[in-house]
Design a protein around this motif. Structure first.
Motif, PDB file in Angstrom:
ATOM      1  N   LEU A   6       0.816  -1.203   0.000  1.00 27.37           N
ATOM      2  CA  LEU A   6       0.000   0.000   0.000  1.00 27.37           C
ATOM      3  C   LEU A   6       0.853   1.258   0.000  1.00 27.37           C
ATOM      4  N   VAL A   7       2.159   1.123   0.193  1.00 28.11           N
ATOM      5  CA  VAL A   7       3.025   2.281   0.154  1.00 28.11           C
ATOM      6  C   VAL A   7       4.062   2.070  -0.935  1.00 28.11           C
ATOM      7  N   VAL A   8       4.078   2.950  -1.940  1.00 29.24           N
ATOM      8  CA  VAL A   8       5.042   2.867  -3.027  1.00 29.24           C
ATOM      9  C   VAL A   8       5.610   4.254  -3.245  1.00 29.24           C
ATOM     10  N   GLY A   9       6.958   4.376  -3.249  1.00 31.27           N
ATOM     11  CA  GLY A   9       7.571   5.658  -3.542  1.00 31.27           C
ATOM     12  C   GLY A   9       7.243   6.667  -2.473  1.00 31.27           C
ATOM     13  N   ILE A  10       6.591   7.749  -2.853  1.00 29.15           N
ATOM     14  CA  ILE A  10       6.297   8.825  -1.910  1.00 29.15           C
ATOM     15  C   ILE A  10       5.086   8.457  -1.080  1.00 29.15           C
ATOM     16  N   ALA A  11       3.945   9.039  -1.321  1.00 32.84           N
ATOM     17  CA  ALA A  11       2.746   8.753  -0.537  1.00 32.84           C
ATOM     18  C   ALA A  11       1.647   8.364  -1.488  1.00 32.84           C
ATOM     19  N   LEU A  12       0.889   7.354  -1.145  1.00 29.80           N
ATOM     20  CA  LEU A  12      -0.146   6.882  -2.052  1.00 29.80           C
ATOM     21  C   LEU A  12      -1.508   7.470  -1.758  1.00 29.80           C
ATOM     22  N   ALA A  13      -1.676   8.158  -0.641  1.00 27.24           N
ATOM     23  CA  ALA A  13      -2.987   8.711  -0.356  1.00 27.24           C
ATOM     24  C   ALA A  13      -2.871   9.851   0.618  1.00 27.24           C
ATOM     25  N   LEU A 192       0.963  20.180  -0.668  1.00 24.73           N
ATOM     26  CA  LEU A 192       0.747  20.773   0.649  1.00 24.73           C
ATOM     27  C   LEU A 192       1.574  20.075   1.726  1.00 24.73           C
ATOM     28  N   HIS A 193       1.787  18.793   1.572  1.00 23.83           N
ATOM     29  CA  HIS A 193       2.595  18.061   2.555  1.00 23.83           C
ATOM     30  C   HIS A 193       4.089  18.313   2.396  1.00 23.83           C
ATOM     31  N   TYR A 194       4.550  18.444   1.178  1.00 25.40           N
ATOM     32  CA  TYR A 194       5.993  18.371   0.947  1.00 25.40           C
ATOM     33  C   TYR A 194       6.629  19.572   0.266  1.00 25.40           C
ATOM     34  N   ALA A 215      -6.258  27.156  -5.940  1.00 27.69           N
ATOM     35  CA  ALA A 215      -6.217  27.552  -7.349  1.00 27.69           C
ATOM     36  C   ALA A 215      -5.079  28.504  -7.645  1.00 27.69           C
ATOM     37  N   SER A 216      -4.780  29.404  -6.725  1.00 27.73           N
ATOM     38  CA  SER A 216      -3.786  30.440  -7.001  1.00 27.73           C
ATOM     39  C   SER A 216      -2.368  30.067  -6.594  1.00 27.73           C
ATOM     40  N   SER A 217      -2.233  29.269  -5.512  1.00 28.03           N
ATOM     41  CA  SER A 217      -0.905  29.043  -4.935  1.00 28.03           C
ATOM     42  C   SER A 217      -0.426  27.598  -4.971  1.00 28.03           C
ATOM     43  N   VAL A 218      -1.320  26.660  -5.269  1.00 35.34           N
ATOM     44  CA  VAL A 218      -0.928  25.251  -5.285  1.00 35.34           C
ATOM     45  C   VAL A 218      -0.966  24.678  -6.697  1.00 35.34           C
ATOM     46  N   ASP A 219      -2.092  24.839  -7.379  1.00 35.43           N
ATOM     47  CA  ASP A 219      -2.253  24.234  -8.703  1.00 35.43           C
ATOM     48  C   ASP A 219      -1.193  24.655  -9.723  1.00 35.43           C
ATOM     49  N   PRO A 220      -0.701  25.903  -9.703  1.00 36.02           N
ATOM     50  CA  PRO A 220       0.314  26.279 -10.705  1.00 36.02           C
ATOM     51  C   PRO A 220       1.683  25.661 -10.465  1.00 36.02           C
ATOM     52  N   LEU A 221       1.927  25.075  -9.292  1.00 34.60           N
ATOM     53  CA  LEU A 221       3.257  24.554  -8.975  1.00 34.60           C
ATOM     54  C   LEU A 221       3.525  23.242  -9.699  1.00 34.60           C
ATOM     55  N   PRO A 222       4.770  23.015 -10.114  1.00 36.98           N
ATOM     56  CA  PRO A 222       5.114  21.712 -10.700  1.00 36.98           C
ATOM     57  C   PRO A 222       5.138  20.645  -9.621  1.00 36.98           C
ATOM     58  N   ILE A 223       4.747  19.440  -9.968  1.00 37.34           N
ATOM     59  CA  ILE A 223       4.714  18.363  -8.985  1.00 37.34           C
ATOM     60  C   ILE A 223       6.112  18.050  -8.454  1.00 37.34           C
ATOM     61  N   SER A 224       7.136  18.440  -9.184  1.00 37.53           N
ATOM     62  CA  SER A 224       8.515  18.227  -8.730  1.00 37.53           C
ATOM     63  C   SER A 224       8.828  19.001  -7.457  1.00 37.53           C
ATOM     64  N   VAL A 226       7.394  18.761  -4.816  1.00 37.29           N
ATOM     65  CA  VAL A 226       7.234  17.840  -3.691  1.00 37.29           C
ATOM     66  C   VAL A 226       8.587  17.500  -3.088  1.00 37.29           C
ATOM     67  N   ALA A 227       9.622  17.458  -3.904  1.00 36.49           N
ATOM     68  CA  ALA A 227      10.949  17.046  -3.435  1.00 36.49           C
ATOM     69  C   ALA A 227      11.612  18.070  -2.518  1.00 36.49           C
ATOM     70  N   THR A 228      11.097  19.304  -2.482  1.00 36.87           N
ATOM     71  CA  THR A 228      11.794  20.353  -1.738  1.00 36.87           C
ATOM     72  C   THR A 228      11.828  20.105  -0.242  1.00 36.87           C
ATOM     73  N   ALA A 229      10.828  19.411   0.297  1.00 34.72           N
ATOM     74  CA  ALA A 229      10.813  19.152   1.738  1.00 34.72           C
ATOM     75  C   ALA A 229      10.329  17.739   2.026  1.00 34.72           C
ATOM     76  N   TYR A 230      10.601  16.827   1.099  1.00 33.50           N
ATOM     77  CA  TYR A 230      10.112  15.462   1.271  1.00 33.50           C
ATOM     78  C   TYR A 230      10.718  14.805   2.505  1.00 33.50           C
ATOM     79  N   SER A 231       9.879  14.049   3.214  1.00 34.64           N
ATOM     80  CA  SER A 231      10.315  13.291   4.375  1.00 34.64           C
ATOM     81  C   SER A 231       9.517  12.010   4.423  1.00 34.64           C
TER      82      SER A 231
END
Length: 347
Positions: A6-13, A192-194, A215-224, A226-231
């Protein structure tokens, strides 16, 4: 998710609300006595409590009218992080639109680079690895969302049916809907998590302004990002998540079961039957077995609906969370074994 992984790579849910928004009619797992005091159930309770500091459990029979009738419960009305089990609500909103003729199973959807999420490996077949512009049917996307817990598939379907319709589904099937508004996509949840500092900004935003913030501050960001503060430690699981109680999940399974009787929704049962997470039920005695689980660091949820050859339906739902550290690697194996014990006590 595939099989027991149920856990692969980063977070699944993942999901969203402040802890003060969480609905709770029970303060903790020690204040609500079990439905039955039988020693066999006490052993289930002890095994569950060993998996994490915050646990919830429900073993219930589903009446012909769709009502969940508890046989045994542990704090079953307390909302907790539900991780990928939120996808059951998305499936409910989708199938109701199909039943109404607003969407069709064979309708084509297009994979958009901007909608791609994370959480899988290339060999999983998840849509995050499909080429942008790939055309897939609604039925295929829904199947991937449940069978491998495909995050990109879930986000595509949220986009198709609309956030408001998923939120409405939550209001009708759960007591925890307010905790999940605005209803997040997995892409938004991961960011939002990472993405460094973003979760704190979101929590500081008034509840009625959070949709606009997304819509203004999250959606425009690239999914990459996520790596900036991943834990690999739990992040915001009590503040930014999707929430439900075991009772909510039971009602959701029961709602889907009712929908599955409609001729236009024939694929629904097959979609929910694709993966049963190793539960050891004799399929000749239990011809229908549905499953959906969820996991991220610090969160594990597993739920089954099973109908026997006489037409009796049982739901078993278990939820474990720990905001301070990741759950033990073998927690899922232990939780599946616990669920098998619960089924054995119910028959």
């Amino acid at each position: 998710m595939k099989g027991l992984a149920l856990v692969v790579g980063i977070a699944l849910a993942l999901g969203a609300c402040t802890s003060s928004d969480r609905p709770s009619s029970e303060s903790d797992t020690t204040t609500t006595p079990p439905t039955t005091e039988a020693p066999e159930w006490a052993r289930v309770d002890r095994a569950l409590a060993e998996l994490g500091p915050d646990v919830g459990f429900l073993a219930a029979r589903v009446a012909p009218d769709g009502t969940c009738e508890p046989v045994h419960e542990v704090a079953s009305s307390t909302a907790r992080p539900m991780a990928s089990q939120f996808k059951l609500l998305v499936l409910g909103a989708l199938t109701e639109q199909i039943a109404a003729g607003e969407v069709s199973w064979d309708q084509a959807l297009t994979v958009d680079e901007a909608v791609k999420s994370l959480g899988h490996t290339p060999e999983s077949g998840a849509l995050q690895f499909a080429d942008a512009g790939t055309s897939v049917s609604v039925e295929e996307v829904a199947t991937k969302m449940i069978s491998i817990s495909d995050n990109t598939a879930a986000d595509m379907l949220i986009g198709l049916v609309g956030r408001d319709r998923v939120e409405d589904q939550g209001r009708r099937w759960t007591e925890s809907a307010a905790a999940n508004e605005p209803f997040l996509t997995t892409r938004q949840m991961l960011l939002l998590h990472y993405a460094a500092g973003l979760g704190d900004e979101y929590l500081a935003t008034p509840a009625d302004e959070r949709a606009a913030f997304l819509a203004s501050s999250v959606d425009p960001l690239p999914i990459s990002d996520v790596a900036t503060a991943y834990s690999d430690e739990p992040r915001y699981i009590e503040e930014i998540e999707w929430f439900a109680s075991p009772d909510d999940v039971c009602r959701t399974f029961a709602g889907l079961q009712e929908l599955s009787t409609e001729p236009a929704l024939a694929p629904l049962s097959e979609i929910l039957s694709h993966e049963v997470a190793g539960i050891g039920l004799d399929r000749s005695a239990w011809p229908t077995v549905w499953y959906k689980g969820g996991s991220e660091s610090g969160v594990l949820t597993l739920g089954w609906l099973a109908t026997d050859s006489d037409g009796e339906t049982i739901v078993v739902e278990a939820m474990v969370s720990n905001p301070d550290e990741a759950l033990a690697p073998d927690a899922i194996t232990d939780l599946v074994a616990l669920a098998e014990d619960a089924f054995a006590l119910l028959v």
